[in-house]
Design a protein around this motif. Structure first.
Motif, PDB file in Angstrom:
ATOM      1  N   THR A   1      20.640   9.813  26.247  1.00 60.87           N
ATOM      2  CA  THR A   1      21.737  10.403  27.078  1.00 60.87           C
ATOM      3  C   THR A   1      22.055  11.874  26.517  1.00 60.87           C
TER       4      THR A   1
ATOM      5  N   SER B   1      20.476   0.113  19.274  1.00 56.13           N
ATOM      6  CA  SER B   1      20.592   0.283  20.506  1.00 56.13           C
ATOM      7  C   SER B   1      21.584   1.371  20.916  1.00 56.13           C
ATOM      8  N   TYR B   2      22.721   1.507  20.298  1.00 58.65           N
ATOM      9  CA  TYR B   2      23.553   2.309  20.635  1.00 58.65           C
ATOM     10  C   TYR B   2      22.799   3.996  20.366  1.00 58.65           C
TER      11      TYR B   2
ATOM     12  N   ALA C   1      27.467   1.134  30.404  1.00 60.76           N
ATOM     13  CA  ALA C   1      27.258   1.454  28.904  1.00 60.76           C
ATOM     14  C   ALA C   1      27.211  -0.183  28.388  1.00 60.76           C
TER      15      ALA C   1
ATOM     16  N   MET D   1      20.403   4.968  22.956  1.00 60.80           N
ATOM     17  CA  MET D   1      21.467   5.390  24.141  1.00 60.80           C
ATOM     18  C   MET D   1      21.878   6.875  23.929  1.00 60.80           C
TER      19      MET D   1
ATOM     20  N   PHE E   1      27.511   8.362  26.093  1.00 57.51           N
ATOM     21  CA  PHE E   1      27.485   7.002  26.688  1.00 57.51           C
ATOM     22  C   PHE E   1      28.469   6.079  27.018  1.00 57.51           C
TER      23      PHE E   1
ATOM     24  N   VAL F   1      24.696  -2.208  29.494  1.00 60.16           N
ATOM     25  CA  VAL F   1      23.352  -2.141  28.845  1.00 60.16           C
ATOM     26  C   VAL F   1      23.396  -2.527  27.426  1.00 60.16           C
TER      27      VAL F   1
END
Length: 117
Positions: free
Chosen positions: A93, A85-86, A32, A89, A24, A35
């Motif tokens: 990904t 959120s991290y 990134a 993602m 990410f 986002v």
């Protein structure tokens, strides 16, 4: 303080996983960041709206720092939203990368066996 430390630890673990597999931030840092900023604005706005409606309430805990970003919004909530959120993602990904790798592997196996699409 324990909760914030735990959040920082797991965020660090996610960063190591991200770095190792270039998932990410370590693949496309500008995208990134965009986002994550958009996600943080959205989720913090959602939290503030829920606080205003009386849905989210903060309770004092010896595990937390006691630092408040806004009424009923502890510092730890921002770090939790960042982690959430991290994590999302990195999982997304990572899954895309895994599926892409498997598809390429499948095509190479077919080519080696003389099978054409």
């Amino acid at each position: 303080m324990i909760y914030l430390g735990t959040l920082l630890f797991v965020i660090g673990c996610m960063a190591l996983l991200d770095w190792r597999h270039r998932l990410f931030f370590f693949r496309r840092p500008v995208a990134a960041t965009a986002v994550m900023v958009a996600g943080m604005i959205y989720f913090l706005g959602w939290d503030l709206w829920a606080i205003d409606l009386g849905i989210f309430l903060h309770r004092d805990s010896p595990l937390m720092t006691g630092i408040m970003l806004a009424p009923e919004l502890p510092l730890e909530e921002a770090f939790f939203l960042f982690f959430l959120s991290y994590l999302t993602m990195v999982l997304f990904t990572g899954l895309v990368q895994l599926l892409t790798w498997r598809a390429g592997r499948h095509e190479r196996t077919e080519a080696a066996n003389g099978v054409s699409a």
